[in-house]
Scaffold this active site. Structure first.
Site, PDB file in Angstrom:
ATOM      1  CB  SER A  43      -5.330  27.857  -7.035  1.00  0.00           C
ATOM      2  OG  SER A  43      -4.540  26.882  -7.643  1.00  0.00           O
ATOM      3  N   PRO A  44      -2.836  29.872  -7.766  1.00  0.00           N
ATOM      4  CG  PRO A  44      -0.971  28.986  -8.840  1.00  0.00           C
ATOM      5  CD  PRO A  44      -1.873  28.768  -7.670  1.00  0.00           C
ATOM      6  CD  GLN A 121       2.120  28.692 -11.192  1.00  0.00           C
ATOM      7  OE1 GLN A 121       1.516  29.483 -11.906  1.00  0.00           O
ATOM      8  NE2 GLN A 121       1.701  27.463 -10.999  1.00  0.00           N
ATOM      9  CE1 TYR A 202       1.361  28.213 -20.344  1.00  0.00           C
ATOM     10  CE2 TYR A 202       0.802  27.283 -18.214  1.00  0.00           C
ATOM     11  CZ  TYR A 202       0.460  28.036 -19.319  1.00  0.00           C
ATOM     12  OH  TYR A 202      -0.782  28.598 -19.412  1.00  0.00           O
ATOM     13  NE  ARG A 250      -0.487  24.686  -9.714  1.00  0.00           N
ATOM     14  CZ  ARG A 250      -1.790  25.009  -9.570  1.00  0.00           C
ATOM     15  NH1 ARG A 250      -2.629  24.844 -10.572  1.00  0.00           N
ATOM     16  NH2 ARG A 250      -2.241  25.495  -8.444  1.00  0.00           N
ATOM     17  N   GLY A 343      -9.441  27.580  -6.710  1.00  0.00           N
ATOM     18  CA  GLY A 343      -9.276  28.561  -7.779  1.00  0.00           C
ATOM     19  C   GLY A 343     -10.571  29.303  -8.068  1.00  0.00           C
ATOM     20  NE  ARG A 344     -12.512  26.213 -12.128  1.00  0.00           N
ATOM     21  CZ  ARG A 344     -12.894  25.057 -12.632  1.00  0.00           C
ATOM     22  NH1 ARG A 344     -13.559  25.015 -13.769  1.00  0.00           N
ATOM     23  NH2 ARG A 344     -12.618  23.923 -12.020  1.00  0.00           N
TER      24      ARG A 344
END
Ligand SMILES: Cc1cc2nc3c(=O)[nH]c(=O)nc-3n(C[C@H](O)[C@H](O)[C@H](O)COP(=O)(O)O)c2cc1C
Length: 393
Positions: A43-44, A121, A202, A250, A343-344
């Protein structure tokens, strides 16, 4: 059947490698002209390690490491369409030739040395811009050197943040054009896929949410109006890249707040994006309002991906709390998503996809210089099993 084309979501069938049936999450997939060796995705993740939007050695190391890790796709962090579009001064950009060339060095290395595809992204921070890196506080304004920010409505992210200027129709047209220019640069930079950042509060995301978009013109009010700017951005990007290039988006599929954006809205948005040429929806949620209180846990956002895939008939990527090989396999097997992003857990273990492939009984091939190391790894597993009294296999 192996690949599922963009814009369609159909039942995933097992594939095979050397005659053995592959786990579904390790089976190939394709979107438009791009084939992915498997359905696992890094994941970004924002690194905040740039100066003047230039990706450097950190990004080459970070993205190269994750590409070696075995996932079929690695997506570079939110990369901004202009200096004012940045979240922090450390965010990367795709607004000039030097950045494009710097990214090209990274994508060339990934393509030369790994089978991974690399996406980028693209986004604009909107009212969450001009802030510090995460490790200095969540969405905290810069101590100095702040730049002016804009948003659908003059509502600050928090009392501590700047009041954004309300974007004019001219601003929005210019920002859509900046996204298109960044997409053209992404192509020159050698990226295989563009993910539009329409999530997490965003700029584009803040148009979709009725909590942050209080406009009374044609860009606010009904969901159809709130979708106008996102569709402008998508259409501008789609028109700027070849048909073979996948463009994904996304979404924050829920604001997790009464009166906010809902999963029902997300399905409607996904249908509209699909019809405008979006190939896959990454189903994220939240981060759209500081009051948002998501119910997070294992695979917590997967139901959003499943619903969109079923009801909007578009390919999806699940993300959030995916930490086990059985999670990834189950998500694809249950037809909840076509791809699964991590991700993490990938930061904790950059070899996660390889480790998961071993656990699922279909080890990914090691890079040649590591093959001997891979042999050792397998022996280690066998010795370990033997020590536990389990049969060698
Ligand atoms: C350090 C960090 C940076 C992130 N940066 C981004 C980003 O640039 N763009 C984005 O869409 N999500 C970003 N995310 C969210 C992740 O892509 C992912 O959706 C989220 O961490 C949930 O997945 P996980 O539970 O596997 O970590 C970031 C997450 C982390 C931990």
């Amino acid at each position: 059947m192996l690949p599922v084309a963009g814009n369609t979501a159909s039942v995933v069938q097992p594939a095979s490698r050397n005659g053995d049936t592959l786990p579904l999450c390790l089976s190939p997939f394709s979107l438009r002209g791009v084939a992915f060796a498997n359905r696992l995705v890094v994941s970004p993740m924002a690194q905040y390690m740039c100066t003047d939007g230039m990706p450097g050695d950190w990004h080459a190391t970070h993205l190269g490491m994750h590409a070696l890790g075995g996932a079929g796709l690695v997506v570079a962090e939110m990369t901004c369409v202009s200096p004012e579009a940045r979240i922090t001064p450390g965010c990367p950009g795709l607004w000039n030739d030097a950045q494009t060339a710097a990214w090209r060095r990274i994508t060339d290395a990934v393509h030369a040395h790994t089978p991974a595809r690399i996406g980028v992204q693209i986004g604009h921070a909107g009212r969450k811009g001009s802030t510090r890196p995460l490790w200095e506080g969540f969405s905290k304004p810069l101590a100095e050197g702040n730049w002016p920010i804009l948003a659908p409505s003059p509502i600050p992210w928090s009392e501590a943040n700047q009041v954004p200027r309300e974007a004019t129709a001219e601003d929005l047209a210019a920002i859509a054009a900046q996204h298109a220019a960044a997409a053209r640069r992404a192509l020159l930079a050698g990226f295989d896929l563009i993910e539009l950042h329409f999530a997490h509060g965003y700029l584009v995301s803040s148009f979709l949410s009725p909590l942050s978009n209080r406009r009374v013109d044609g860009f606010g009010g009904s969901l159809a109006n709130r979708l106008r700017f996102p569709l402008m951005v998508l259409r501008a990007v789609r028109a700027s890249v070849p048909d073979a290039m996948p463009v994904t988006a996304r979404l924050s599929c829920s604001d997790w707040i009464e009166g906010g954006f809902t999963p029902d809205d997300a399905v409607q948005v996904a249908i509209a994006l699909r019809d405008a040429g979006c190939d896959l929806i990454v189903a994220s949620s939240g981060q759209t309002d500081p009051q948002s209180r998501p119910t997070a846990g294992a695979m917590w956002q997967v139901p959003f991906a499943g619903r969109i895939r079923a009801e909007a008939a578009v390919a999806t990527m699940a993300v959030g709390g995916v930490t086990e090989p059985s999670h990834a396999e189950g998500i694809v097997a249950e037809d909840a998503a076509d791809m699964v992003a991590v991700g993490r857990a990938a930061l904790y273990d950059p070899w996660w996809a390889r480790h998961w492939s071993h656990a699922l009984g279909a080890p990914l091939p090691w890079p040649l210089p590591y093959a001997y190391g891979g042999h050792f790894a397998r022996r280690h597993v066998l010795v370990h099993r033997h020590a536990e009294g389990r049969p060698r296999s």
